[in-house]
Design a protein around this motif. Sequence first.
Motif, PDB file in Angstrom:
ATOM      1  N   HIS A 146       0.009   9.752   2.064  1.00 10.64           N
ATOM      2  CA  HIS A 146      -0.228   8.432   2.660  1.00 10.64           C
ATOM      3  C   HIS A 146      -0.965   8.563   3.991  1.00 10.64           C
ATOM      4  O   HIS A 146      -1.915   7.828   4.253  1.00 10.64           O
ATOM      5  CB  HIS A 146       1.090   7.686   2.884  1.00 10.64           C
ATOM      6  N   GLN A 154      -4.538   9.283   3.398  1.00 14.80           N
ATOM      7  CA  GLN A 154      -5.252   8.126   2.861  1.00 14.80           C
ATOM      8  C   GLN A 154      -5.480   7.057   3.929  1.00 14.80           C
ATOM      9  O   GLN A 154      -6.530   6.413   3.965  1.00 14.80           O
ATOM     10  CB  GLN A 154      -4.474   7.537   1.694  1.00 14.80           C
ATOM     11  N   ILE A 155      -4.509   6.892   4.790  1.00 14.40           N
ATOM     12  CA  ILE A 155      -4.644   5.941   5.902  1.00 14.40           C
ATOM     13  C   ILE A 155      -5.828   6.343   6.772  1.00 14.40           C
ATOM     14  O   ILE A 155      -6.639   5.522   7.184  1.00 14.40           O
ATOM     15  CB  ILE A 155      -3.336   5.909   6.718  1.00 14.40           C
ATOM     16  N   THR A 196      -9.154   5.915   4.435  1.00 15.00           N
ATOM     17  CA  THR A 196      -9.584   4.584   4.014  1.00 15.00           C
ATOM     18  C   THR A 196      -9.592   3.571   5.157  1.00 15.00           C
ATOM     19  O   THR A 196     -10.354   2.619   5.128  1.00 15.00           O
ATOM     20  CB  THR A 196      -8.720   4.024   2.863  1.00 15.00           C
ATOM     21  N   MET A 197      -8.745   3.774   6.155  1.00 12.16           N
ATOM     22  CA  MET A 197      -8.687   2.785   7.233  1.00 12.16           C
ATOM     23  C   MET A 197      -9.422   3.265   8.476  1.00 12.16           C
ATOM     24  O   MET A 197      -9.557   2.526   9.441  1.00 12.16           O
ATOM     25  CB  MET A 197      -7.232   2.456   7.578  1.00 12.16           C
ATOM     26  N   LYS A 199       0.828  -1.212   0.000  1.00  7.80           N
ATOM     27  CA  LYS A 199       0.000   0.000   0.000  1.00  7.80           C
ATOM     28  C   LYS A 199       0.857   1.255   0.000  1.00  7.80           C
ATOM     29  O   LYS A 199       0.460   2.297  -0.515  1.00  7.80           O
ATOM     30  CB  LYS A 199      -0.867   0.082   1.264  1.00  7.80           C
ATOM     31  N   LEU A 200       1.995   1.147   0.634  1.00  8.07           N
ATOM     32  CA  LEU A 200       2.869   2.318   0.759  1.00  8.07           C
ATOM     33  C   LEU A 200       3.906   2.367  -0.365  1.00  8.07           C
ATOM     34  O   LEU A 200       4.815   3.198  -0.335  1.00  8.07           O
ATOM     35  CB  LEU A 200       3.552   2.301   2.137  1.00  8.07           C
TER      36      LEU A 200
HETATM   37  P1  ADP Z   1      -8.772  -2.618  -2.542  1.00  8.37           P
HETATM   38  O1  ADP Z   1      -8.654  -1.968  -3.878  1.00  8.37           O
HETATM   39  O2  ADP Z   1      -8.486  -4.075  -2.535  1.00  8.37           O
HETATM   40  O3  ADP Z   1     -10.014  -2.221  -1.773  1.00  8.37           O
HETATM   41  P2  ADP Z   1      -7.206  -0.540  -1.490  1.00  8.37           P
HETATM   42  O4  ADP Z   1      -5.889  -0.304  -2.092  1.00  8.37           O
HETATM   43  O5  ADP Z   1      -8.316   0.368  -1.891  1.00  8.37           O
HETATM   44  O6  ADP Z   1      -7.581  -2.061  -1.691  1.00  8.37           O
HETATM   45  O7  ADP Z   1      -7.103  -0.432   0.084  1.00  8.37           O
HETATM   46  C1  ADP Z   1      -7.166  -1.524   0.941  1.00  8.37           C
HETATM   47  C2  ADP Z   1      -6.800  -0.994   2.314  1.00  8.37           C
HETATM   48  O8  ADP Z   1      -5.461  -0.511   2.289  1.00  8.37           O
HETATM   49  C3  ADP Z   1      -7.668   0.159   2.673  1.00  8.37           C
HETATM   50  O9  ADP Z   1      -8.651  -0.250   3.589  1.00  8.37           O
HETATM   51  C4  ADP Z   1      -6.737   1.112   3.306  1.00  8.37           C
HETATM   52  O10 ADP Z   1      -6.867   0.928   4.662  1.00  8.37           O
HETATM   53  C5  ADP Z   1      -5.354   0.730   2.960  1.00  8.37           C
HETATM   54  N1  ADP Z   1      -4.715   1.756   2.109  1.00  8.37           N
HETATM   55  C6  ADP Z   1      -5.097   2.155   0.898  1.00  8.37           C
HETATM   56  N2  ADP Z   1      -4.300   3.080   0.401  1.00  8.37           N
HETATM   57  C7  ADP Z   1      -3.344   3.288   1.315  1.00  8.37           C
HETATM   58  C8  ADP Z   1      -2.207   4.150   1.379  1.00  8.37           C
HETATM   59  N3  ADP Z   1      -1.875   4.995   0.422  1.00  8.37           N
HETATM   60  N4  ADP Z   1      -1.467   4.098   2.470  1.00  8.37           N
HETATM   61  C9  ADP Z   1      -1.773   3.243   3.444  1.00  8.37           C
HETATM   62  N5  ADP Z   1      -2.819   2.422   3.459  1.00  8.37           N
HETATM   63  C10 ADP Z   1      -3.616   2.441   2.410  1.00  8.37           C
END
Ligand code: ADP
Length: 237
Positions: free
Chosen positions: A187, A190-191, A194-195, A132-133
């Motif tokens: 990042h 986004q964390i 999305t998280m 992810k990172l």
């Molecule tokens: P998918 O496309 O399988 O849903 P994603 O890439 O959208 O996967 O994200 C899955 C998880 O990864 C998300 O729930 C988020 O928590 C985490 N995530 C997404 N992008 C980032 C990022 N740039 N940095 C850190 N964590 C991220």
Amino acid sequence: MLKIKDLYKSYNSKTPVLSNIEMELKQGEFVSVIGPSGAGKSTLLRCINRMIDPTEGSVVFDNVEMTGLNKKELRKQRAKIGMVFQHYNLVSRLTVFENVLHGRFGYKSTLQGILSIFSEKEKQLALDILDKLGMKEFAYKRCDQLSGGQKQRVGIARALVQQPKLLLCDEPIASLDPNSSKVIMDHLKQICETMGITVLVNLHQVEVAAKYSGRIIGLNKGQIVFEGLPKELSNYA
Ligand code: ADP
Ligand code: ADP
């Protein structure tokens, strides 16, 4: 998810480094603490995860009062708090992967060179987070071969394998060039988004705080001198 009341901290009996701090974070917020060097930003973060003890006051995190916890209870609370540091705090002779696994399992295991003690699931979590990172391809590089921006992404990954509720970032971009700073801040944002992880970041660049934060807290000489939305900042600066 975090409530601080009437917090004071003095290091050496004299003038307090933090006075009368009142603040609250809601789950999923992105909040910056801004202020000049010496304002008390770092001290504030260290009082939250109890790396240091406040002199007075209350810190309630995830419904638990942090003062007066025994070692076991404190460890349990701290597991929910990820830390990111200005100088990354990585073990340079270990690989990226080993540093990240440490976030969850401690350096002792990795220092003994027994990665095999980790389950496939645990290793996969570490690799997924590195992915992810944008750091998966560096997983087996030693950390001393990375650029600053890459090191900080490892620092963030190490905090994330803990699966924390709160991420405390102490000047995470203060040692980075503008491009790497943007990557790191993107990042973090986004964390948070999305998280659903609550992010509290110490910064000294007002513009960066204004760009990324939902809310900004201004600290000066140990006191909160501003608290509000980025757009309200002009009244303060
Ligand atoms: P998918 O496309 O399988 O849903 P994603 O890439 O959208 O996967 O994200 C899955 C998880 O990864 C998300 O729930 C988020 O928590 C985490 N995530 C997404 N992008 C980032 C990022 N740039 N940095 C850190 N964590 C991220
Ligand atoms: P900031 O992170 O905003 O730069 P700090 O929290 O690091 O501020 O420091 C606030 C004040 O506390 C400074 O005057 C600093 O010198 C002092 N201070 C920080 N850590 C210690 C310590 N361990 N012992 C004594 N004084 C300290």
